[in-house]
Design a protein around this motif. Structure first.
Motif, PDB file in Angstrom:
ATOM      1  N   PRO A  13       7.338  39.315  54.230  1.00 32.23           N
ATOM      2  CA  PRO A  13       8.000  40.350  53.508  1.00 32.23           C
ATOM      3  C   PRO A  13       9.583  40.667  54.168  1.00 32.23           C
ATOM      4  CG  PRO A  13       6.453  41.152  55.218  1.00 32.23           C
ATOM      5  CD  PRO A  13       6.006  39.860  54.985  1.00 32.23           C
ATOM      6  N   TYR A  14      10.506  40.770  53.611  1.00 33.10           N
ATOM      7  CA  TYR A  14      11.918  41.056  53.943  1.00 33.10           C
ATOM      8  C   TYR A  14      12.824  41.800  52.936  1.00 33.10           C
ATOM      9  CZ  TYR A  14      13.955  36.935  51.660  1.00 33.10           C
ATOM     10  OH  TYR A  14      14.330  36.153  50.524  1.00 33.10           O
ATOM     11  N   VAL A  15      13.783  42.482  53.346  1.00 35.34           N
ATOM     12  CA  VAL A  15      14.950  42.998  52.471  1.00 35.34           C
ATOM     13  C   VAL A  15      16.203  42.446  52.977  1.00 35.34           C
ATOM     14  CG1 VAL A  15      15.973  44.856  51.195  1.00 35.34           C
ATOM     15  CG2 VAL A  15      13.236  45.060  51.703  1.00 35.34           C
ATOM     16  N   ARG A  16      17.017  41.897  52.023  1.00 43.85           N
ATOM     17  CA  ARG A  16      18.035  41.186  52.369  1.00 43.85           C
ATOM     18  C   ARG A  16      19.156  41.316  51.379  1.00 43.85           C
ATOM     19  NH1 ARG A  16      19.047  34.530  53.076  1.00 43.85           N
ATOM     20  NH2 ARG A  16      21.120  34.481  54.032  1.00 43.85           N
ATOM     21  N   PRO A  17      20.186  42.197  51.771  1.00 44.75           N
ATOM     22  CA  PRO A  17      21.407  42.637  51.255  1.00 44.75           C
ATOM     23  C   PRO A  17      22.281  41.236  51.146  1.00 44.75           C
ATOM     24  CG  PRO A  17      20.926  44.491  52.871  1.00 44.75           C
ATOM     25  CD  PRO A  17      20.028  43.304  52.837  1.00 44.75           C
ATOM     26  N   LEU A  18      23.262  41.067  49.955  1.00 42.50           N
ATOM     27  CA  LEU A  18      23.695  40.023  49.916  1.00 42.50           C
ATOM     28  C   LEU A  18      24.841  40.102  48.741  1.00 42.50           C
ATOM     29  CD1 LEU A  18      24.211  36.976  51.164  1.00 42.50           C
ATOM     30  CD2 LEU A  18      22.569  36.161  49.180  1.00 42.50           C
ATOM     31  N   GLU A  19      26.182  40.304  48.957  1.00 43.07           N
ATOM     32  CA  GLU A  19      27.445  40.414  47.990  1.00 43.07           C
ATOM     33  C   GLU A  19      27.015  41.425  47.139  1.00 43.07           C
ATOM     34  OE1 GLU A  19      28.376  36.463  46.376  1.00 43.07           O
ATOM     35  OE2 GLU A  19      29.050  35.897  48.487  1.00 43.07           O
ATOM     36  N   GLY A  20      26.633  42.578  47.686  1.00 41.81           N
ATOM     37  CA  GLY A  20      26.331  43.686  46.492  1.00 41.81           C
ATOM     38  C   GLY A  20      24.826  43.774  45.930  1.00 41.81           C
ATOM     39  N   LYS A  21      24.202  42.735  45.890  1.00 41.02           N
ATOM     40  CA  LYS A  21      22.832  42.674  45.521  1.00 41.02           C
ATOM     41  C   LYS A  21      22.006  42.694  46.441  1.00 41.02           C
ATOM     42  CE  LYS A  21      24.635  39.886  41.618  1.00 41.02           C
ATOM     43  NZ  LYS A  21      24.605  40.629  40.582  1.00 41.02           N
ATOM     44  N   VAL A  22      20.568  42.630  46.151  1.00 40.79           N
ATOM     45  CA  VAL A  22      19.512  42.729  47.201  1.00 40.79           C
ATOM     46  C   VAL A  22      18.562  41.590  46.617  1.00 40.79           C
ATOM     47  CG1 VAL A  22      17.441  43.801  48.403  1.00 40.79           C
ATOM     48  CG2 VAL A  22      19.742  44.969  47.664  1.00 40.79           C
ATOM     49  N   ILE A  23      17.995  40.708  47.669  1.00 41.69           N
ATOM     50  CA  ILE A  23      16.962  40.006  47.523  1.00 41.69           C
ATOM     51  C   ILE A  23      15.890  40.358  48.320  1.00 41.69           C
ATOM     52  CG2 ILE A  23      17.858  37.928  48.883  1.00 41.69           C
ATOM     53  CD1 ILE A  23      16.444  35.921  46.912  1.00 41.69           C
ATOM     54  N   ALA A  24      14.389  40.326  48.055  1.00 36.88           N
ATOM     55  CA  ALA A  24      13.484  40.792  48.722  1.00 36.88           C
ATOM     56  C   ALA A  24      12.209  40.165  48.424  1.00 36.88           C
ATOM     57  CB  ALA A  24      13.473  42.490  48.614  1.00 36.88           C
ATOM     58  N   ASN A  25      11.402  39.850  49.351  1.00 40.18           N
ATOM     59  CA  ASN A  25      10.132  39.478  49.133  1.00 40.18           C
ATOM     60  C   ASN A  25       8.893  40.607  49.597  1.00 40.18           C
ATOM     61  OD1 ASN A  25       7.399  38.075  50.025  1.00 40.18           O
ATOM     62  ND2 ASN A  25       8.794  36.457  49.007  1.00 40.18           N
ATOM     63  N   THR A  26       8.033  40.672  48.639  1.00 42.69           N
ATOM     64  CA  THR A  26       7.032  41.723  48.709  1.00 42.69           C
ATOM     65  C   THR A  26       6.023  41.601  49.939  1.00 42.69           C
ATOM     66  OG1 THR A  26       5.466  40.692  47.498  1.00 42.69           O
ATOM     67  CG2 THR A  26       7.080  42.155  46.327  1.00 42.69           C
ATOM     68  N   GLY A  27       5.850  40.286  50.537  1.00 47.40           N
ATOM     69  CA  GLY A  27       4.815  39.949  51.283  1.00 47.40           C
ATOM     70  C   GLY A  27       3.704  39.769  50.622  1.00 47.40           C
ATOM     71  N   SER A  28       2.660  39.615  51.363  1.00 45.91           N
ATOM     72  CA  SER A  28       1.143  39.269  50.427  1.00 45.91           C
ATOM     73  C   SER A  28       0.133  40.555  50.777  1.00 45.91           C
ATOM     74  CB  SER A  28       0.674  38.157  51.022  1.00 45.91           C
ATOM     75  OG  SER A  28      -0.650  37.937  50.821  1.00 45.91           O
ATOM     76  N   VAL A  29      -0.579  40.879  49.685  1.00 43.84           N
ATOM     77  CA  VAL A  29      -1.402  41.748  49.718  1.00 43.84           C
ATOM     78  C   VAL A  29      -2.829  41.246  50.653  1.00 43.84           C
ATOM     79  CG1 VAL A  29      -3.303  43.178  48.286  1.00 43.84           C
ATOM     80  CG2 VAL A  29      -0.858  43.216  47.833  1.00 43.84           C
ATOM     81  N   GLY A  30      -3.086  40.093  50.058  1.00 48.42           N
ATOM     82  CA  GLY A  30      -4.597  39.630  50.703  1.00 48.42           C
ATOM     83  C   GLY A  30      -4.632  38.312  51.424  1.00 48.42           C
ATOM     84  N   LEU A  31      -3.289  37.711  51.891  1.00 47.19           N
ATOM     85  CA  LEU A  31      -3.139  36.739  52.669  1.00 47.19           C
ATOM     86  C   LEU A  31      -1.787  36.491  53.403  1.00 47.19           C
ATOM     87  CD1 LEU A  31      -5.565  34.302  52.979  1.00 47.19           C
ATOM     88  CD2 LEU A  31      -4.071  33.138  51.527  1.00 47.19           C
ATOM     89  N   PRO A  32      -1.556  37.387  54.502  1.00 45.70           N
ATOM     90  CA  PRO A  32      -0.211  37.679  55.062  1.00 45.70           C
ATOM     91  C   PRO A  32       0.054  36.387  55.931  1.00 45.70           C
ATOM     92  CG  PRO A  32      -1.487  39.137  56.027  1.00 45.70           C
ATOM     93  CD  PRO A  32      -2.508  38.507  54.785  1.00 45.70           C
ATOM     94  N   PHE A  33       1.235  35.803  56.005  1.00 54.08           N
ATOM     95  CA  PHE A  33       1.495  34.786  56.901  1.00 54.08           C
ATOM     96  C   PHE A  33       2.609  35.498  57.884  1.00 54.08           C
ATOM     97  CE2 PHE A  33       0.925  31.458  53.463  1.00 54.08           C
ATOM     98  CZ  PHE A  33      -0.475  31.503  53.566  1.00 54.08           C
ATOM     99  N   ASP A  34       2.822  36.711  58.105  1.00 58.16           N
ATOM    100  CA  ASP A  34       3.875  37.131  59.089  1.00 58.16           C
ATOM    101  C   ASP A  34       3.321  37.630  60.356  1.00 58.16           C
ATOM    102  OD1 ASP A  34       2.571  39.554  57.907  1.00 58.16           O
ATOM    103  OD2 ASP A  34       4.517  40.559  57.740  1.00 58.16           O
ATOM    104  N   ASN A  35       2.060  37.052  60.752  1.00 57.03           N
ATOM    105  CA  ASN A  35       1.646  37.535  61.836  1.00 57.03           C
ATOM    106  C   ASN A  35       1.197  39.103  62.160  1.00 57.03           C
ATOM    107  OD1 ASN A  35       1.908  34.848  63.281  1.00 57.03           O
ATOM    108  ND2 ASN A  35       4.099  35.220  63.433  1.00 57.03           N
ATOM    109  N   ASP A  36       0.968  39.603  60.949  1.00 59.93           N
ATOM    110  CA  ASP A  36       0.668  40.877  60.863  1.00 59.93           C
ATOM    111  C   ASP A  36      -0.692  41.145  59.821  1.00 59.93           C
ATOM    112  OD1 ASP A  36       0.172  43.589  60.432  1.00 59.93           O
ATOM    113  OD2 ASP A  36       2.128  44.256  60.470  1.00 59.93           O
ATOM    114  N   PRO A  37      -2.075  41.428  60.178  1.00 60.63           N
ATOM    115  CA  PRO A  37      -2.879  41.150  59.421  1.00 60.63           C
ATOM    116  C   PRO A  37      -3.146  42.188  58.374  1.00 60.63           C
ATOM    117  CG  PRO A  37      -3.854  41.986  61.267  1.00 60.63           C
ATOM    118  CD  PRO A  37      -2.191  41.721  61.649  1.00 60.63           C
ATOM    119  N   ARG A  38      -2.297  43.133  58.324  1.00 58.32           N
ATOM    120  CA  ARG A  38      -2.171  44.335  57.425  1.00 58.32           C
ATOM    121  C   ARG A  38      -1.717  43.904  55.993  1.00 58.32           C
ATOM    122  NH1 ARG A  38       1.347  48.736  60.174  1.00 58.32           N
ATOM    123  NH2 ARG A  38       2.754  46.996  60.699  1.00 58.32           N
ATOM    124  N   ALA A  39      -2.336  44.494  54.848  1.00 61.43           N
ATOM    125  CA  ALA A  39      -1.686  44.083  53.625  1.00 61.43           C
ATOM    126  C   ALA A  39       0.052  44.713  53.497  1.00 61.43           C
ATOM    127  CB  ALA A  39      -2.452  44.760  52.688  1.00 61.43           C
TER     128      ALA A  39
END
Length: 235
Positions: free
Chosen positions: A163-189
């Motif tokens: 999961p992340y949120v990244r502003p870029l040139e007046g727009k935003v690109i973001a990733n929701t992360g995972s509900v059921g199988l996280p890979f960001d070293n945080d076991p929470r959904a």
């Protein structure tokens, strides 16, 4: 208008139920689902039924495509393909013909309007269910992969389970992360809420050991591997 975007459930109905309860507490008006519903988890049928009962826009992920047409050579490392095909067969066997038809016919993108923002959603990129764009991907590549393909204010995707949120040139690109199988070293959904004036990544604690127990109770192939991901939040 407050919209919850969820992705990458991967058959973990325990995590999904916890997220759906949190979405209710946040009083979101709408849910949008960005793919990877059933594959690689102990409760594929229950997870899919929960999603279908939402009456929400749902798009296809790479793991949904795997269920409907198999895991093809070159899509995963050669050393993993036998294992992943075994998992695919186990999951597909738990679904009905109608379920598989539903997954096969899912669209690959959706655009939501939130206030004055156009929010364009895909599973991975506009051109692929499999391509990987990371949080630190160079700006030019992000623009080529997303901004140049579709005009929008916000671009959302899943697939990478980071999961992340990244502003870029007046727009935003973001990733929701995972509900059921996280890979960001945080076991929470993880999931994302978007309103007219804000974006919030939310983390939801759930009963990880309940989900682990279901892997073994249901004789899921590669239960040890998936249990380790549930507990650690990393692959």
């Amino acid at each position: 208008m407050k919209t919850a975007f969820i992705a990458d459930i991967h058959g973990n109905a325990t995590a999904l139920q916890a997220v759906l309860e949190d979405i209710k507490r946040q009083e979101a008006d709408r849910v949008v689902v960005l793919g990877d519903l059933c594959y690689r988890g102990p409760e594929p049928k229950k997870s899919l039924d929960l999603i279908r009962n939402l009456d929400a826009p749902v798009i296809k992920g790479n793991a949904d495509a795997w269920i409907t047409r198999g895991v093809r050579d070159g899509e995963v490392p050669e050393k993993n393909i036998k294992m992943m095909r075994e998992e695919r067969e186990w999951v597909a066997d738990k679904l009905t013909e109608d379920d598989i038809s539903y997954l096969k016919n899912l669209p690959e993108s959706v655009t939501e309007t939130i206030g004055e923002k156009d929010v364009y959603c895909v599973h991975a990129t506009p051109d692929s269910l499999f391509d990987v764009v990371k949080p630190d991907t160079p700006e030019e590549q992000v623009k080529e992969e997303y901004f140049d393909k579709k005009e929008a204010d916000v671009y959302l995707y899943g697939h990478i389970h980071l999961p992340y949120v990244r502003p870029l040139e007046g727009k935003v690109i973001a990733n929701t992360g995972s509900v059921g199988l996280p890979f960001d070293n945080d076991p929470r959904a993880s999931y994302l809420i978007v309103s007219e004036n804000s974006m919030e990544l939310r983390k939801v604690s759930y009963d990880v050991e309940e989900a682990v127990n279901k892997l073994y109770e249901n004789d899921y192939p590669q239960a040890d591997l998936v249990a380790d991901v549930y507990r650690s939040g990393s692959l």
